[in-house]
Scaffold this motif. Structure first.
Motif, short mmCIF file in Angstrom:
data_model
loop_
_atom_site.label_atom_id
_atom_site.label_comp_id
_atom_site.label_asym_id
_atom_site.label_seq_id
_atom_site.Cartn_x
_atom_site.Cartn_y
_atom_site.Cartn_z
N ASP A 147 0.85 -1.19 0.00
CA ASP A 147 0.00 0.00 0.00
C ASP A 147 0.89 1.24 0.00
OD1 ASP A 147 -1.70 2.19 0.89
OD2 ASP A 147 -3.17 0.65 1.37
N ARG A 148 0.56 2.22 -0.84
CA ARG A 148 1.40 3.43 -0.92
C ARG A 148 1.42 4.19 0.41
NH1 ARG A 148 0.08 6.90 -6.13
NH2 ARG A 148 1.85 8.04 -5.30
N ARG A 149 0.40 3.97 1.24
CA ARG A 149 0.38 4.65 2.54
C ARG A 149 1.47 4.11 3.47
NH1 ARG A 149 -6.02 3.99 3.43
NH2 ARG A 149 -5.52 2.13 2.24
N ALA A 150 2.11 2.98 3.08
CA ALA A 150 3.22 2.45 3.88
C ALA A 150 4.36 3.47 3.95
CB ALA A 150 3.72 1.14 3.28
N LEU A 151 4.57 4.22 2.87
CA LEU A 151 5.64 5.22 2.86
C LEU A 151 5.36 6.31 3.88
CD1 LEU A 151 6.31 5.60 -0.97
CD2 LEU A 151 7.88 4.68 0.73
N THR A 152 4.11 6.77 3.92
CA THR A 152 3.73 7.80 4.89
C THR A 152 3.87 7.25 6.31
OG1 THR A 152 2.09 8.49 3.28
CG2 THR A 152 1.94 9.48 5.46
N ALA A 153 3.44 5.99 6.51
CA ALA A 153 3.52 5.39 7.84
C ALA A 153 4.98 5.27 8.28
CB ALA A 153 2.87 4.00 7.81
N ALA A 154 5.86 4.86 7.34
CA ALA A 154 7.28 4.72 7.68
C ALA A 154 7.89 6.09 8.01
CB ALA A 154 8.02 4.07 6.52
N TYR A 155 7.48 7.12 7.24
CA TYR A 155 8.01 8.46 7.50
C TYR A 155 7.56 8.98 8.87
CZ TYR A 155 9.02 13.40 6.83
OH TYR A 155 9.49 14.69 6.99
N GLN A 156 6.28 8.74 9.19
CA GLN A 156 5.75 9.15 10.50
C GLN A 156 6.49 8.43 11.63
OE1 GLN A 156 1.65 8.00 11.14
NE2 GLN A 156 1.25 9.77 12.45
N TYR A 157 6.73 7.12 11.43
CA TYR A 157 7.46 6.34 12.42
C TYR A 157 8.89 6.85 12.55
CZ TYR A 157 9.10 1.99 14.73
OH TYR A 157 9.64 1.08 15.58
N LEU A 158 9.49 7.22 11.39
CA LEU A 158 10.86 7.75 11.39
C LEU A 158 10.95 9.02 12.23
CD1 LEU A 158 13.78 8.06 10.18
CD2 LEU A 158 12.71 9.26 8.28
N ILE A 159 10.00 9.94 12.03
CA ILE A 159 10.03 11.21 12.76
C ILE A 159 9.87 10.96 14.25
CG2 ILE A 159 8.86 13.43 13.09
CD1 ILE A 159 10.41 13.22 10.46
N MET A 160 8.82 10.19 14.61
CA MET A 160 8.55 9.95 16.03
C MET A 160 9.67 9.14 16.68
SD MET A 160 5.55 11.39 16.58
CE MET A 160 4.57 10.63 17.85
N GLY A 161 10.15 8.12 15.95
CA GLY A 161 11.22 7.28 16.48
C GLY A 161 12.51 8.06 16.68
N THR A 162 12.80 8.99 15.77
CA THR A 162 14.01 9.81 15.89
C THR A 162 13.92 10.74 17.09
OG1 THR A 162 14.30 9.71 13.49
CG2 THR A 162 15.51 11.43 14.66
N ILE A 163 12.72 11.31 17.30
CA ILE A 163 12.55 12.16 18.48
C ILE A 163 12.78 11.35 19.76
CG2 ILE A 163 10.85 13.50 19.82
CD1 ILE A 163 9.58 14.27 17.10
N GLY A 164 12.19 10.13 19.79
CA GLY A 164 12.37 9.27 20.97
C GLY A 164 13.83 8.92 21.18
N ALA A 165 14.53 8.56 20.09
CA ALA A 165 15.94 8.19 20.21
C ALA A 165 16.79 9.38 20.65
CB ALA A 165 16.44 7.67 18.86
N THR A 166 16.46 10.58 20.15
CA THR A 166 17.21 11.78 20.54
C THR A 166 17.03 12.07 22.03
OG1 THR A 166 16.85 12.67 18.32
CG2 THR A 166 17.54 14.23 20.02
N PHE A 167 15.81 11.95 22.50
CA PHE A 167 15.54 12.15 23.94
C PHE A 167 16.37 11.16 24.76
CE2 PHE A 167 11.43 14.63 24.78
CZ PHE A 167 11.71 15.51 23.74
N PHE A 168 16.38 9.89 24.31
CA PHE A 168 17.11 8.86 25.06
C PHE A 168 18.60 9.20 25.07
CE2 PHE A 168 19.17 4.70 25.56
CZ PHE A 168 18.47 4.20 26.65
N LEU A 169 19.13 9.62 23.91
CA LEU A 169 20.56 9.93 23.81
C LEU A 169 20.93 11.13 24.67
CD1 LEU A 169 23.25 9.19 22.49
CD2 LEU A 169 22.66 10.71 20.60
N ILE A 170 20.06 12.14 24.71
CA ILE A 170 20.33 13.31 25.58
C ILE A 170 20.41 12.84 27.04
CG2 ILE A 170 19.32 15.44 26.48
CD1 ILE A 170 18.17 15.92 23.66
N GLY A 171 19.49 11.96 27.43
CA GLY A 171 19.52 11.43 28.80
C GLY A 171 20.81 10.69 29.08
N VAL A 172 21.25 9.87 28.12
CA VAL A 172 22.51 9.12 28.29
C VAL A 172 23.68 10.09 28.44
CG1 VAL A 172 24.14 7.58 27.12
CG2 VAL A 172 21.69 7.07 27.08
#
Length: 484
Positions: A147-172
């Protein structure tokens, strides 16, 4: 155990497209399962195992430290991988272009490597590194959905996941600035003397927020429904059964090992926040699941609700509450893996997982729909299924606190689970089969066998709880320092 899939990934990428990448990936996943089982048995028999990379002693060198908790989670990830990888071969051939088969299994093995590494490492920075390996590869896997919406879903996951990873790295980074160490055991020894330091409080807040985003704790779950819905079927089953469970493991490790239960749940105001958000999340996402028109999306919202149950168990900060949460990691992997694989078999035959498209499907795919029904009963928490055991421990933990109202809420939300599981069963079992689907046949054995392995595991571990609940209890006792 981590090196084998890591080295296999580039080899798979260089193989010609077709069956070879799948066969090698399946062999790797079964080898990893054998190693995970030996590791778990070793830890249960002799205690925690420490491995020093390159012979450099911790805290200066990188340490892989396996205790009861991460040996158990490693086994869960390896077992799900060993079941889902054989399913992924025929399933991916029907959903992913053949020219991308090698890339698909390369990314799959990298995700697998990352999840195993997160669980095994005894170093908080390397936990972040493996977190990113699994996240980056899973973004690409989701984008391979038809489904072409998979690209949008992956992009949304990328943005949210990157924010989460950045928060974790700042804490570390903040923790390193005040302690000078990244080793988890060393951090847990140094932090009690620094509990009044404001930087430690800030690091705690960043790390908890980052992990909460990764595990899709309500209301930070917005990336999850689209990611699970539009990913290829085998990917949905694999990440639903492992990825968020590993994130729950990270949350437990950070709260109970790095910072300690007294600081995390007593001195910081996390316990009421975690409890309230989890309860709201369980109720709200169960209601959302009832209203979904696509079965994969329905299960995605259900996953957020089930993660809420785990967070409720963590928020108790007791042996019984943690036992419930860890047992639910194991049981939810079994039930959600079975349900997503069953839907993968449906998608293989009819090319859709919309509920209305499944009308009368039980007449031509009885084994697949029966597997979904049994997985659904486990999700609801019916006795003699794995899901019942988790909820029994969770309700017992709530009653131990004297919170009978919470036990009532959990029972009522189980009724919501009945409603959304019944939506699919009713359409598939009791509606008429359209003439256009008269030539649909049962899913092939290559798909049915993995589905039924997980379905039978749901029944087995609902009857015999000696393995799952006892290992979870040992892990909880060790985390809270009450183990003999």
């Amino acid at each position: 155990m981590i090196v084998v899939p890591l080295l296999a990934a580039p080899v798979v990428a260089m193989l010609p497209n077709g069956r070879l990448p799948w066969l090698l990936s399946s062999a790797v996943s079964w080898a990893v399962l054998a190693m995970a089982w030996c590791l778990l048995r070793g830890v249960l028999d002799t205690g925690a195992i420490s491995y020093q990379m390159g012979g450099w002693a911790p805290p200066w060198g990188i340490e892989f430290r396996i205790d009861t908790l991460n040996a158990f989670v490693l086994f869960v990830v390896a077992a799900i991988g060993a079941v889902v990888t054989p399913f992924a071969g025929p399933s991916a051939r029907s959903e992913v272009p053949e020219r991308l088969t090698s890339l698909f299994f390369c990314l799959y093995l990298l995700t697998y490597t990352g999840l195993l590494g997160i669980t095994a490492t005894g170093d908080i920075f390397n936990m972040f590194v493996f977190l990113e390996i699994s996240s980056l590869s899973s973004y690409a896997l989701i984008a391979l959905g038809r489904d072409r919406r998979a690209l949008t879903a992956a992009y949304q996951y990328l943005i949210m996941g990157t924010i989460g990873a950045t928060f974790f790295l700042i804490g570390v980074g903040l923790l390193y600035s005040v302690t000078g160490t990244l080793n988890i055991a060393d951090l847990s020894a140094r932090l009690p003397a620094l509990e009044e330091v404001r930087v430690v409080h800030t690091a705690f807040a960043f790390m908890v927020a980052g992990v909460a985003l990764k595990l899709a704790l309500f209301p930070l779950h917005l990336w999850l429904p689209n990611a699970y819905t539009y990913a290829p079927s085998a990917v949905s089953a694999f990440i639903a059964a492992t990825s968020t469970k590993v994130a729950v493991y990270v949350m437990i490790r950070v709260l109970f090992t790095v910072f300690g239960v007294e600081f995390s749940l007593r001195e910081m105001p996390l316990q009421p926040i975690l409890l309230v958000l989890s309860i709201i999340g369980v109720i709200a996402t169960s209601l959302m699941a009832v209203n979904q028109l696509d079965a994969k999306r329905l299960l995605a919202y259900s996953s957020v609700a089930q993660l809420g149950y785990m967070a409720i168990g963590i928020s108790f900060g007791t042996v019984l509450g943690l036992t419930a949460a860890i047992t639910h990691i194991f049981n939810h992997a079994l039930m959600k893996g079975a349900l997503f694989l069953a839907l993968g078999a449906v998608a293989y035959r009819i090319g859709s997982t919309r509920i209305r498209d499944m009308s009368g499907l039980a007449k031509v795919m009885p084994w697949t729909i029966m597997a979904f029904a049994i997985g659904g009963l486990s999700l609801v928490g019916v006795p003699l299924t794995a899901g019942f055991i988790s909820k029994w421990y969770l309700v017992s933990a709530a009653l131990e606190q004297g919170w009978w109202w919470l036990a009532v809420i959990m029972l009522l939300t189980s009724l919501l689970a009945v409603m959304y599981v019944w939506k699919v069963i009713e359409v598939a079992w009791f509606r008429d089969l359209p003439e256009s689907r008269a030539d649909v046949r049962e899913a092939p054995l290559s798909l049915l066998i993995p589905v039924w392995v997980l379905v039978l595991a749901n029944i087995w571990f609902g009857i015999d709880t000696r393995f799952s609940a006892q290992v979870a209890a040992r892990a909880a006792e060790a985390l809270l320092g009450v183990a003999p």
